[in-house]
Design a protein around this motif. Structure first.
Motif, PDB file in Angstrom:
ATOM      1  N   TRP A  33       3.102 -10.880  19.799  1.00 27.03           N
ATOM      2  CA  TRP A  33       1.934 -11.414  19.110  1.00 27.03           C
ATOM      3  C   TRP A  33       1.490 -12.751  19.681  1.00 27.03           C
ATOM      4  O   TRP A  33       0.298 -12.958  19.974  1.00 27.03           O
ATOM      5  N   LEU A  34       2.404 -13.696  19.822  1.00 25.67           N
ATOM      6  CA  LEU A  34       2.028 -15.033  20.256  1.00 25.67           C
ATOM      7  C   LEU A  34       1.501 -15.033  21.683  1.00 25.67           C
ATOM      8  O   LEU A  34       0.543 -15.751  22.006  1.00 25.67           O
ATOM      9  N   LEU A  35       2.092 -14.216  22.540  1.00 24.92           N
ATOM     10  CA  LEU A  35       1.609 -14.109  23.910  1.00 24.92           C
ATOM     11  C   LEU A  35       0.195 -13.556  23.938  1.00 24.92           C
ATOM     12  O   LEU A  35      -0.674 -14.029  24.691  1.00 24.92           O
ATOM     13  N   TRP A  36      -0.052 -12.549  23.117  1.00 21.55           N
ATOM     14  CA  TRP A  36      -1.383 -11.954  23.055  1.00 21.55           C
ATOM     15  C   TRP A  36      -2.397 -12.956  22.516  1.00 21.55           C
ATOM     16  O   TRP A  36      -3.501 -13.105  23.047  1.00 21.55           O
ATOM     17  N   VAL A  93      -6.534 -10.339  11.028  1.00 20.83           N
ATOM     18  CA  VAL A  93      -6.109 -11.709  10.747  1.00 20.83           C
ATOM     19  C   VAL A  93      -4.604 -11.821  10.905  1.00 20.83           C
ATOM     20  O   VAL A  93      -3.845 -10.938  10.489  1.00 20.83           O
ATOM     21  N   ILE A  94      -4.191 -12.918  11.505  1.00 21.68           N
ATOM     22  CA  ILE A  94      -2.761 -13.232  11.570  1.00 21.68           C
ATOM     23  C   ILE A  94      -2.606 -14.731  11.384  1.00 21.68           C
ATOM     24  O   ILE A  94      -3.490 -15.506  11.787  1.00 21.68           O
ATOM     25  N   SER A  95      -1.529 -15.152  10.766  1.00 18.67           N
ATOM     26  CA  SER A  95      -1.373 -16.571  10.448  1.00 18.67           C
ATOM     27  C   SER A  95       0.049 -17.021  10.704  1.00 18.67           C
ATOM     28  O   SER A  95       0.965 -16.210  10.879  1.00 18.67           O
ATOM     29  N   GLY A  96       0.218 -18.331  10.713  1.00 18.01           N
ATOM     30  CA  GLY A  96       1.549 -18.877  10.958  1.00 18.01           C
ATOM     31  C   GLY A  96       1.615 -20.352  10.626  1.00 18.01           C
ATOM     32  O   GLY A  96       0.691 -20.935  10.043  1.00 18.01           O
ATOM     33  N   ARG A  97       2.738 -20.947  11.023  1.00 20.49           N
ATOM     34  CA  ARG A  97       2.967 -22.369  10.795  1.00 20.49           C
ATOM     35  C   ARG A  97       3.448 -23.003  12.084  1.00 20.49           C
ATOM     36  O   ARG A  97       4.191 -22.393  12.851  1.00 20.49           O
ATOM     37  N   SER A  98       3.036 -24.261  12.285  1.00 26.33           N
ATOM     38  CA  SER A  98       3.426 -25.010  13.477  1.00 26.33           C
ATOM     39  C   SER A  98       3.699 -26.453  13.086  1.00 26.33           C
ATOM     40  O   SER A  98       3.218 -26.914  12.036  1.00 26.33           O
ATOM     41  N   PRO A  99       4.440 -27.198  13.912  1.00 25.26           N
ATOM     42  CA  PRO A  99       4.680 -28.612  13.600  1.00 25.26           C
ATOM     43  C   PRO A  99       3.378 -29.388  13.530  1.00 25.26           C
ATOM     44  O   PRO A  99       2.446 -29.137  14.301  1.00 25.26           O
ATOM     45  N   GLY A 100       3.309 -30.348  12.613  1.00 24.57           N
ATOM     46  CA  GLY A 100       2.083 -31.097  12.418  1.00 24.57           C
ATOM     47  C   GLY A 100       1.623 -31.868  13.637  1.00 24.57           C
ATOM     48  O   GLY A 100       0.433 -32.045  13.853  1.00 24.57           O
ATOM     49  N   VAL A 102      -7.179 -26.610  21.347  1.00 25.31           N
ATOM     50  CA  VAL A 102      -6.419 -26.930  20.132  1.00 25.31           C
ATOM     51  C   VAL A 102      -5.777 -25.683  19.532  1.00 25.31           C
ATOM     52  O   VAL A 102      -4.577 -25.677  19.254  1.00 25.31           O
ATOM     53  N   PRO A 103      -6.525 -24.597  19.293  1.00 27.18           N
ATOM     54  CA  PRO A 103      -5.868 -23.382  18.807  1.00 27.18           C
ATOM     55  C   PRO A 103      -4.730 -22.919  19.707  1.00 27.18           C
ATOM     56  O   PRO A 103      -3.669 -22.516  19.216  1.00 27.18           O
ATOM     57  N   ARG A 104      -4.948 -23.006  21.012  1.00 26.49           N
ATOM     58  CA  ARG A 104      -3.907 -22.528  21.930  1.00 26.49           C
ATOM     59  C   ARG A 104      -2.624 -23.349  21.792  1.00 26.49           C
ATOM     60  O   ARG A 104      -1.524 -22.800  21.801  1.00 26.49           O
ATOM     61  N   ARG A 105      -2.773 -24.677  21.655  1.00 22.61           N
ATOM     62  CA  ARG A 105      -1.580 -25.521  21.532  1.00 22.61           C
ATOM     63  C   ARG A 105      -0.854 -25.260  20.209  1.00 22.61           C
ATOM     64  O   ARG A 105       0.375 -25.242  20.150  1.00 22.61           O
ATOM     65  N   ILE A 106      -1.614 -25.048  19.144  1.00 26.63           N
ATOM     66  CA  ILE A 106      -0.999 -24.781  17.836  1.00 26.63           C
ATOM     67  C   ILE A 106      -0.262 -23.446  17.861  1.00 26.63           C
ATOM     68  O   ILE A 106       0.865 -23.328  17.355  1.00 26.63           O
ATOM     69  N   ILE A 107      -0.886 -22.427  18.446  1.00 29.09           N
ATOM     70  CA  ILE A 107      -0.248 -21.109  18.539  1.00 29.09           C
ATOM     71  C   ILE A 107       1.044 -21.186  19.344  1.00 29.09           C
ATOM     72  O   ILE A 107       2.069 -20.611  18.960  1.00 29.09           O
TER      73      ILE A 107
END
Length: 494
Positions: A345-348, A176-183, A358-363
């Motif tokens: 990490w983000l590239l992977w 598991v990995i987590s993060g934050r992105s603009p709303g 949607v996940p791809r855009r948030i990442i």
């Protein structure tokens, strides 16, 4: 009575508060030197866990640190809405589940414990427990009490002391990995004043295009809906969805590149149905200014919990009530843990979720990335206690299914109540297990089913999506009511 609690996480702090409210002198030992801080990613508390917090007068302070979540929306990899249900509650329950950073939850509970008179000792790592219940720490410190509570997590030292044959954790096949992105990257606002959407009114009332009858798709069946724009009069059922033209893209069909690239009609955003979800696609000819949240049971001050079932695992993102940051978590299926990847990490992750828009855009928009962790599982723990030692939380029963923290809270509250009601510690511990074992076992079975669904292959994943849609529509409330209706105990005396 003097109680020693090992572990300053959720289970340990709640146990300490509940025991203190029964008149015990309590010392809480935590291995990490920092008693608070940002510990892990976000965590969700269902209403059963919140009722446990209410029993120890901690509900309001925890609610103040998180966001209320009204709805849970399940999405297919292509962005199709599978289900939209209440999050962590029954439909009729006025209480809302809460999502907050785990560090903030722990900080509030530790502050409440100290206010209640619990002595907090940090930087002391447990290495052994003697048969008489004496706790031995790496520093050489020892501590003895009438009761020792093992709240030291899935890699519990106390569990091994209780039973040398106790199971040990193993990798669950998920990291598991987590993060934050603009709303803004999660999709349009729930209150964007767009026309009513398919998700609001249901496909059955979508008018059949071009026949002038006013009949709906639900009345005549999708198979007779004319193929838009080809002039043949043929129906979707005759030619197949693959030849249905993509609106605004000359000569290209839905079958050429899939539903996710079909533009959202009329909103001018350029986003596709797959990106924003079918529920955001306006229904042709049905004008309304009602927002999605108005018809789904949410209110303007409540967030939404979203889960996409992807090719390589599940992707969760929590949309806050009024813009702000989106909290996300990728739960990646893998036979081996990932190891360290530095700045890659983000590239992977972009590659792993390349098929999920949607996940791809948030990442891609991530502004903060949390350290990864691996999920572990534990076989059934058969020994929960002896005459003076007891296990709570993940030390006894690590669970998933969004119930880990809530089950830990329930454990602590029930432990305090049973000790307070019993004549001896041993009797209280026996009552605790009797009150908790059956419920926890049932939750563990649900967690196993949930984990298997997230790790399914492509064929099974598609069958799972179909089954989930049917289940959530017809059986969700009945199947989960027992979980959310639970009342741990009456409010504990202070």
């Amino acid at each position: 009575m003097h109680a020693i609690v090992i572990g300053g996480g959720v289970a340990g702090t709640v146990s300490a508060i509940a025991l203190r409210r029964q008149g015990a002198e309590v010392t809480l030992f935590e291995a990490h030197p920092d008693p608070g801080g940002e510990v892990g990613s976000f965590v969700s508390l269902a209403v059963n866990g919140l009722r446990g917090l209410a029993a120890i007068d901690c509900l309001e302070r925890v609610q103040s640190r998180g966001m209320p979540i009204a709805r849970m929306r399940m999405w297919s990899a292509k962005g199709q809405l599978i289900a939209d249900v209440p999050r962590g509650r029954r439909t009729t329950d006025p209480m809302r589940s809460i999502t907050l950073m785990r560090g903030h939850l722990v900080a509030e509970l530790r502050a409440a414990a100290e206010e209640a008179g619990v002595r907090l000792v940090t930087g002391e790592r447990l290495v052994a427990v003697d048969p008489d219940g004496t706790a031995r720490f790496a520093s050489g410190l020892t501590a003895t009490g009438d009761l020792l509570v093992g709240a030291d997590g899935i890699r519990s030292v106390v569990r091994g002391a209780l039973d040398p044959d106790a199971p040990t954790p193993r990798y669950a096949g998920v990291w598991v990995i987590s993060g934050r992105s603009p709303g803004a990257v999660a999709g349009p606002s729930a209150r964007d004043s767009s026309p009513r959407s398919v998700g609001e009114v249901g496909a059955s009332v979508v008018p059949v295009p071009g026949d002038g009858s006013g009949r709906s798709v639900g009345e005549v069946g999708a198979s007779v809906v004319p193929v838009g724009g080809d002039g043949s009069g043929r129906s979707v059922g005759e030619v197949g969805a693959s030849v249905v033209p993509v609106p605004g893209v000359a000569g290209r069909s839905v079958g050429d590149f899939g539903v996710p690239v079909v533009p959202v009609a009329g909103d001018g955003s350029g986003w596709s149905v797959g990106e924003v979800g079918a529920s955001a696609a306006p229904v042709p000819g049905v004008a309304s200014r009602r927002a999605v949240d108005e018809v789904s049971g949410a209110s303007p001050g409540e967030g939404t919990f979203n889960m996409t079932v992807g090719a390589h695992g599940a992707f969760v993102h929590v949309v806050p009530p009024s813009g702000g940051e989106v909290w996300w978590q990728a739960q990646v299926n893998s036979p081996n843990p990932p190891g360290e990847r530095g700045g890659e990490w983000l590239l992977w992750l972009d590659g792993l979720f390349a098929a999920e828009p949607v996940p791809r855009r948030i990442i891609a928009a991530t502004t903060q990335l949390h350290r990864h962790s691996v999920n572990q599982v534990l076989d059934l723990v058969r020994v929960w206690h002896d005459a003076r030692i007891v296990l709570v939380g993940d030390a006894a029963h690590p669970v998933g299914a969004g119930q880990g923290a809530s089950m830990a809270i329930e454990d602590g509250v029930v432990l305090g109540a049973m000790i307070g009601a019993a004549g001896t510690v041993h009797d209280g511990l026996a009552r605790y297990e009797a009150a908790r074992r059956e419920r926890v076992t049932r939750v563990l079975r649900a967690a196993d089913d949930n984990r298997e669904a997230k790790q399914a292959g492509p064929v099974r994943r598609r069958l799972t999506e179909i089954g989930m849609s049917l289940f959530f529509e017809r059986f969700y409330e009945r199947a989960t009511g027992w979980l959310y209706d639970y009342e741990p105990v009456p409010t504990l005396k202070s």
